[in-house]
Design a protein around this motif. Sequence first.
Motif, PDB file in Angstrom:
ATOM      1  N   ASN A 109       0.829  -1.216   0.000  1.00 51.84           N
ATOM      2  CA  ASN A 109       0.000   0.000   0.000  1.00 51.84           C
ATOM      3  C   ASN A 109       0.856   1.257   0.000  1.00 51.84           C
ATOM      4  N   LYS A 110       1.933   1.271   0.786  1.00 56.19           N
ATOM      5  CA  LYS A 110       2.850   2.426   0.802  1.00 56.19           C
ATOM      6  C   LYS A 110       3.464   2.638  -0.568  1.00 56.19           C
ATOM      7  N   PHE A 111       3.910   1.552  -1.162  1.00 54.94           N
ATOM      8  CA  PHE A 111       4.537   1.624  -2.474  1.00 54.94           C
ATOM      9  C   PHE A 111       3.548   2.179  -3.504  1.00 54.94           C
ATOM     10  N   MET A 112       2.328   1.674  -3.500  1.00 54.35           N
ATOM     11  CA  MET A 112       1.329   2.094  -4.481  1.00 54.35           C
ATOM     12  C   MET A 112       0.857   3.526  -4.241  1.00 54.35           C
ATOM     13  N   GLU A 156       2.848   5.959  -3.266  1.00 56.39           N
ATOM     14  CA  GLU A 156       3.912   6.782  -3.851  1.00 56.39           C
ATOM     15  C   GLU A 156       3.955   6.651  -5.367  1.00 56.39           C
ATOM     16  N   SER A 157       3.610   5.482  -5.870  1.00 54.30           N
ATOM     17  CA  SER A 157       3.695   5.249  -7.308  1.00 54.30           C
ATOM     18  C   SER A 157       2.518   4.396  -7.769  1.00 54.30           C
ATOM     19  N   PRO A 158       1.378   5.028  -8.028  1.00 52.36           N
ATOM     20  CA  PRO A 158       0.164   4.281  -8.398  1.00 52.36           C
ATOM     21  C   PRO A 158       0.332   3.370  -9.611  1.00 52.36           C
ATOM     22  N   SER A 159       1.305   3.662 -10.468  1.00 51.67           N
ATOM     23  CA  SER A 159       1.509   2.810 -11.645  1.00 51.67           C
ATOM     24  C   SER A 159       2.139   1.470 -11.267  1.00 51.67           C
ATOM     25  N   GLY A 160       2.684   1.387 -10.051  1.00 48.60           N
ATOM     26  CA  GLY A 160       3.366   0.161  -9.635  1.00 48.60           C
ATOM     27  C   GLY A 160       4.829   0.142 -10.027  1.00 48.60           C
ATOM     28  N   LEU A 161       5.290   1.230 -10.628  1.00 48.38           N
ATOM     29  CA  LEU A 161       6.685   1.348 -11.053  1.00 48.38           C
ATOM     30  C   LEU A 161       7.191   2.735 -10.667  1.00 48.38           C
ATOM     31  N   ILE A 162       8.404   2.795 -10.140  1.00 50.45           N
ATOM     32  CA  ILE A 162       9.004   4.077  -9.779  1.00 50.45           C
ATOM     33  C   ILE A 162      10.088   4.400 -10.795  1.00 50.45           C
ATOM     34  N   THR A 163       9.976   5.577 -11.396  1.00 48.47           N
ATOM     35  CA  THR A 163      11.015   6.037 -12.315  1.00 48.47           C
ATOM     36  C   THR A 163      12.071   6.797 -11.515  1.00 48.47           C
ATOM     37  N   GLY A 197      14.580   0.356 -16.314  1.00 43.63           N
ATOM     38  CA  GLY A 197      14.339   1.785 -16.129  1.00 43.63           C
ATOM     39  C   GLY A 197      13.306   2.106 -15.064  1.00 43.63           C
ATOM     40  N   TYR A 198      12.841   1.092 -14.367  1.00 47.11           N
ATOM     41  CA  TYR A 198      11.852   1.267 -13.305  1.00 47.11           C
ATOM     42  C   TYR A 198      12.253   0.443 -12.086  1.00 47.11           C
ATOM     43  N   ILE A 199      11.812   0.894 -10.923  1.00 44.75           N
ATOM     44  CA  ILE A 199      11.915   0.065  -9.726  1.00 44.75           C
ATOM     45  C   ILE A 199      10.508  -0.443  -9.452  1.00 44.75           C
ATOM     46  N   ASP A 200      10.344  -1.767  -9.535  1.00 45.74           N
ATOM     47  CA  ASP A 200       9.036  -2.339  -9.237  1.00 45.74           C
ATOM     48  C   ASP A 200       8.992  -2.746  -7.767  1.00 45.74           C
ATOM     49  N   PHE A 201       7.866  -3.288  -7.338  1.00 45.46           N
ATOM     50  CA  PHE A 201       7.680  -3.600  -5.922  1.00 45.46           C
ATOM     51  C   PHE A 201       8.715  -4.609  -5.414  1.00 45.46           C
ATOM     52  N   GLU A 228      11.768  -5.165  -6.550  1.00 46.87           N
ATOM     53  CA  GLU A 228      13.068  -4.489  -6.453  1.00 46.87           C
ATOM     54  C   GLU A 228      13.093  -3.544  -5.251  1.00 46.87           C
ATOM     55  N   TYR A 229      11.982  -2.887  -5.007  1.00 48.98           N
ATOM     56  CA  TYR A 229      11.826  -1.966  -3.876  1.00 48.98           C
ATOM     57  C   TYR A 229      12.043  -2.703  -2.548  1.00 48.98           C
ATOM     58  N   ILE A 230      11.358  -3.829  -2.391  1.00 45.56           N
ATOM     59  CA  ILE A 230      11.491  -4.626  -1.158  1.00 45.56           C
ATOM     60  C   ILE A 230      12.902  -5.211  -1.053  1.00 45.56           C
ATOM     61  N   ALA A 231      13.455  -5.676  -2.158  1.00 45.90           N
ATOM     62  CA  ALA A 231      14.813  -6.237  -2.138  1.00 45.90           C
ATOM     63  C   ALA A 231      15.829  -5.181  -1.719  1.00 45.90           C
ATOM     64  N   ALA A 232      15.669  -3.952  -2.215  1.00 40.94           N
ATOM     65  CA  ALA A 232      16.597  -2.871  -1.877  1.00 40.94           C
ATOM     66  C   ALA A 232      16.518  -2.522  -0.392  1.00 40.94           C
ATOM     67  N   ILE A 233      15.309  -2.392   0.120  1.00 38.36           N
ATOM     68  CA  ILE A 233      15.141  -2.059   1.537  1.00 38.36           C
ATOM     69  C   ILE A 233      15.664  -3.195   2.403  1.00 38.36           C
ATOM     70  N   SER A 234      15.365  -4.422   2.002  1.00 42.81           N
ATOM     71  CA  SER A 234      15.837  -5.588   2.738  1.00 42.81           C
ATOM     72  C   SER A 234      17.361  -5.629   2.791  1.00 42.81           C
ATOM     73  N   LEU A 235      18.012  -5.364   1.644  1.00 40.62           N
ATOM     74  CA  LEU A 235      19.473  -5.361   1.598  1.00 40.62           C
ATOM     75  C   LEU A 235      20.039  -4.319   2.549  1.00 40.62           C
ATOM     76  N   MET A 236      19.470  -3.107   2.504  1.00 41.44           N
ATOM     77  CA  MET A 236      20.001  -2.036   3.334  1.00 41.44           C
ATOM     78  C   MET A 236      19.830  -2.325   4.824  1.00 41.44           C
ATOM     79  N   LEU A 237      18.717  -2.952   5.173  1.00 41.41           N
ATOM     80  CA  LEU A 237      18.442  -3.177   6.589  1.00 41.41           C
ATOM     81  C   LEU A 237      18.997  -4.486   7.123  1.00 41.41           C
ATOM     82  N   LYS A 238      18.819  -5.535   6.366  1.00 41.75           N
ATOM     83  CA  LYS A 238      19.103  -6.869   6.893  1.00 41.75           C
ATOM     84  C   LYS A 238      20.155  -7.638   6.114  1.00 41.75           C
ATOM     85  N   GLY A 239      20.693  -7.041   5.066  1.00 40.30           N
ATOM     86  CA  GLY A 239      21.631  -7.765   4.208  1.00 40.30           C
ATOM     87  C   GLY A 239      22.901  -8.171   4.938  1.00 40.30           C
TER      88      GLY A 239
END
Length: 185
Positions: free
Chosen positions: A21-24, A26-33, A67-71, A73-84
């Motif tokens: 829900n947070k992701f959507m 910020e980016s209703p298309s489901g992709l962040i440019t 060229g987009y960050i999808d959901f 990739e978004y979760i993977a990035a946050i996971s890496l930064m916090l728990k990687g």
Amino acid sequence: MGNHGSNLDDILAEDMHHWYNKFMRESPSGLITLFELKAILGLKGMTENANSYVDQVFLTFDMDGDGYIDFVEYIAAISLMLKGEINQKLKWYFKLFDQDGNGKIDKEELETIFAAIQDITRNRDTDPEDIVSIIFERIDVKGEGELTLEEFIEGARDHEDIMDMLKSLMDLTPVLVIIVEGRTG
């Protein structure tokens, strides 16, 4: 129980539906440019170096290169930064630092990234040239003026002070706070 980071420590434990829900929102298309990422983080009027750094962060999070960050990739990035694991984080740092993609990082690439980070964080406690000199003096034992991934990981792991410096410089907690709590103002 200290509050100093307990918020971020529990981020990934949140319900996946809540994250989606947070992701959507910020980016209703489901992709962040790239443009949307800069808007989400409130990054305006950056120097050229800072702008290049954000571009490079985006490219490393855009794992499939579309060229987009999808959901995912978004979760993977946050996971890496916090728990990687530290090796995962060091590989990510290396990929971020290797701006020309040749599989090696040189002094200029590191100085550019560190200067850009300082432009964004406004933390200029240490001169990027000094940081890079320390890193290369300790890690570049062959004196080649560039580091491979293996040399970088081994060197960072073998020198606690360099590891601490990298963790401090690459701390993306302020970015995560914006993502988690939303923009302020």
